[in-house]
Design a protein around this motif. Sequence first.
Motif, PDB file in Angstrom:
ATOM      1  N   MET A   1       0.892  -1.256  -0.031  1.00 53.83           N
ATOM      2  CA  MET A   1       0.101   0.004  -0.048  1.00 53.83           C
ATOM      3  C   MET A   1       0.724   1.128  -0.026  1.00 53.83           C
ATOM      4  N   GLU A   2       0.493   2.355  -0.757  1.00 49.08           N
ATOM      5  CA  GLU A   2       1.211   3.368  -0.886  1.00 49.08           C
ATOM      6  C   GLU A   2       1.182   4.184   0.675  1.00 49.08           C
ATOM      7  N   GLY A   3       2.395   4.776   0.780  1.00 46.57           N
ATOM      8  CA  GLY A   3       2.537   5.686   1.859  1.00 46.57           C
ATOM      9  C   GLY A   3       1.277   6.669   1.986  1.00 46.57           C
ATOM     10  N   LYS A   4       0.958   7.291   0.989  1.00 47.77           N
ATOM     11  CA  LYS A   4      -0.114   8.327   0.844  1.00 47.77           C
ATOM     12  C   LYS A   4      -1.472   7.705   1.542  1.00 47.77           C
ATOM     13  N   ASP A   5      -1.703   6.547   1.065  1.00 50.96           N
ATOM     14  CA  ASP A   5      -3.157   5.878   1.209  1.00 50.96           C
ATOM     15  C   ASP A   5      -2.875   5.585   2.925  1.00 50.96           C
ATOM     16  N   CYS A   6      -1.974   5.130   3.306  1.00 51.24           N
ATOM     17  CA  CYS A   6      -1.696   4.785   4.645  1.00 51.24           C
ATOM     18  C   CYS A   6      -2.088   5.898   5.480  1.00 51.24           C
ATOM     19  N   ARG A   7      -1.208   7.303   5.371  1.00 50.58           N
ATOM     20  CA  ARG A   7      -1.543   8.400   5.876  1.00 50.58           C
ATOM     21  C   ARG A   7      -2.860   8.747   5.973  1.00 50.58           C
ATOM     22  N   GLU A   8      -3.577   8.702   4.986  1.00 54.09           N
ATOM     23  CA  GLU A   8      -5.211   9.014   4.770  1.00 54.09           C
ATOM     24  C   GLU A   8      -5.710   8.067   5.886  1.00 54.09           C
ATOM     25  N   ILE A   9      -5.533   6.873   5.956  1.00 56.15           N
ATOM     26  CA  ILE A   9      -6.456   6.077   6.563  1.00 56.15           C
ATOM     27  C   ILE A   9      -5.949   6.259   8.286  1.00 56.15           C
ATOM     28  N   PHE A  10      -4.664   6.223   8.360  1.00 60.88           N
ATOM     29  CA  PHE A  10      -4.578   6.662   9.837  1.00 60.88           C
ATOM     30  C   PHE A  10      -4.943   8.014  10.258  1.00 60.88           C
ATOM     31  N   LYS A  11      -4.971   9.110   9.465  1.00 63.23           N
ATOM     32  CA  LYS A  11      -5.593  10.381   9.861  1.00 63.23           C
ATOM     33  C   LYS A  11      -7.095  10.261  10.189  1.00 63.23           C
ATOM     34  N   LYS A  12      -7.938   9.523   9.393  1.00 63.54           N
ATOM     35  CA  LYS A  12      -9.107   9.107   9.434  1.00 63.54           C
ATOM     36  C   LYS A  12      -9.444   8.397  10.653  1.00 63.54           C
ATOM     37  N   ASN A  13      -8.510   7.679  11.081  1.00 68.45           N
ATOM     38  CA  ASN A  13      -8.500   6.923  12.508  1.00 68.45           C
ATOM     39  C   ASN A  13      -8.089   7.309  13.526  1.00 68.45           C
ATOM     40  N   SER A  14      -7.254   8.552  13.439  1.00 68.08           N
ATOM     41  CA  SER A  14      -6.595   9.160  14.601  1.00 68.08           C
ATOM     42  C   SER A  14      -5.468   8.399  14.979  1.00 68.08           C
ATOM     43  N   ILE A  15      -4.863   8.008  14.058  1.00 66.78           N
ATOM     44  CA  ILE A  15      -3.578   7.212  14.344  1.00 66.78           C
ATOM     45  C   ILE A  15      -2.257   8.154  13.969  1.00 66.78           C
ATOM     46  N   LYS A  16      -1.418   8.334  14.734  1.00 64.80           N
ATOM     47  CA  LYS A  16      -0.299   9.076  14.417  1.00 64.80           C
ATOM     48  C   LYS A  16       0.771   8.258  13.368  1.00 64.80           C
ATOM     49  N   THR A  17       0.855   8.816  12.233  1.00 65.36           N
ATOM     50  CA  THR A  17       1.606   8.291  11.093  1.00 65.36           C
ATOM     51  C   THR A  17       3.194   8.232  11.565  1.00 65.36           C
ATOM     52  N   THR A  18       3.568   6.819  11.505  1.00 66.95           N
ATOM     53  CA  THR A  18       5.281   6.583  11.562  1.00 66.95           C
ATOM     54  C   THR A  18       5.492   5.775  10.429  1.00 66.95           C
ATOM     55  N   LYS A  19       6.631   5.714  10.245  1.00 66.78           N
ATOM     56  CA  LYS A  19       7.269   4.918   9.104  1.00 66.78           C
ATOM     57  C   LYS A  19       7.051   3.407   9.450  1.00 66.78           C
ATOM     58  N   GLN A  20       7.522   2.998  10.669  1.00 68.88           N
ATOM     59  CA  GLN A  20       7.032   1.807  10.987  1.00 68.88           C
ATOM     60  C   GLN A  20       5.656   1.338  11.097  1.00 68.88           C
ATOM     61  N   ARG A  21       4.714   2.195  11.532  1.00 66.20           N
ATOM     62  CA  ARG A  21       3.225   1.747  11.278  1.00 66.20           C
ATOM     63  C   ARG A  21       2.970   1.697   9.717  1.00 66.20           C
ATOM     64  N   GLU A  22       3.245   2.477   8.822  1.00 65.13           N
ATOM     65  CA  GLU A  22       3.195   2.216   7.317  1.00 65.13           C
ATOM     66  C   GLU A  22       3.754   1.119   7.006  1.00 65.13           C
ATOM     67  N   LEU A  23       4.845   0.440   7.291  1.00 70.52           N
ATOM     68  CA  LEU A  23       5.666  -0.804   6.999  1.00 70.52           C
ATOM     69  C   LEU A  23       4.777  -1.661   7.480  1.00 70.52           C
ATOM     70  N   VAL A  24       4.220  -2.044   8.568  1.00 66.99           N
ATOM     71  CA  VAL A  24       3.320  -3.165   9.130  1.00 66.99           C
ATOM     72  C   VAL A  24       2.251  -3.276   8.412  1.00 66.99           C
ATOM     73  N   PHE A  25       1.502  -1.933   8.349  1.00 67.49           N
ATOM     74  CA  PHE A  25       0.164  -1.882   7.524  1.00 67.49           C
ATOM     75  C   PHE A  25       0.341  -2.412   6.138  1.00 67.49           C
ATOM     76  N   GLY A  26       1.390  -2.183   5.535  1.00 63.16           N
ATOM     77  CA  GLY A  26       1.605  -2.361   4.304  1.00 63.16           C
ATOM     78  C   GLY A  26       1.869  -3.863   4.099  1.00 63.16           C
ATOM     79  N   VAL A  27       2.516  -4.543   4.883  1.00 63.50           N
ATOM     80  CA  VAL A  27       2.804  -5.815   4.974  1.00 63.50           C
ATOM     81  C   VAL A  27       1.485  -6.729   5.035  1.00 63.50           C
ATOM     82  N   LEU A  28       0.521  -6.105   5.548  1.00 63.49           N
ATOM     83  CA  LEU A  28      -0.657  -6.932   6.070  1.00 63.49           C
ATOM     84  C   LEU A  28      -1.597  -6.401   4.968  1.00 63.49           C
TER      85      LEU A  28
END
Length: 140
Positions: A1-28
């Motif tokens: 998943m693209e970083g931009k998509d992760c950031r939008e999902i995280f923002k919508k769900n009130s989750i702070k965006t970090t590179k590590q969270r993006e990586l784990v979410f991308g793997v899933l």
Amino acid sequence: MEGKDCREIFKKNSIKTTKQRELVFGVLTDSDVPLTVEEIYVILMEQEKNMSLSTIYRILDVFVSKNLVQKSNITDNKAVYEVIGIGHKHHIICISCGKIIALDHCPIKEYEIALENETKFEIISHKLVFFGYCPDCKKK
């Protein structure tokens, strides 16, 4: 998943965006099957992304608490994780080697509708897991 998509999902769900969270979410999101923490760790190591198991656990706890990821115990009492809302999936699990295969369709959708009509329940989700032996284990 693209970083931009992760950031939008995280923002919508009130989750702070970090590179590590993006990586784990991308793997899933890239996986067709639920993954254990150890499997996520191995995938990240293969991608040369260094992350501790405890960090992965903490990240997954956040995702589960925000209902982005579902935690299940469908194999050997090991927790597996998968993203919620990215396709409706059911699985076949080999009881010998633990291999998991995702089904590409829902075989009980019609039954769910009939069950709603019969019981007057509003069914919001269901989970179906088949257990058996994969072709490799069946040969043994």
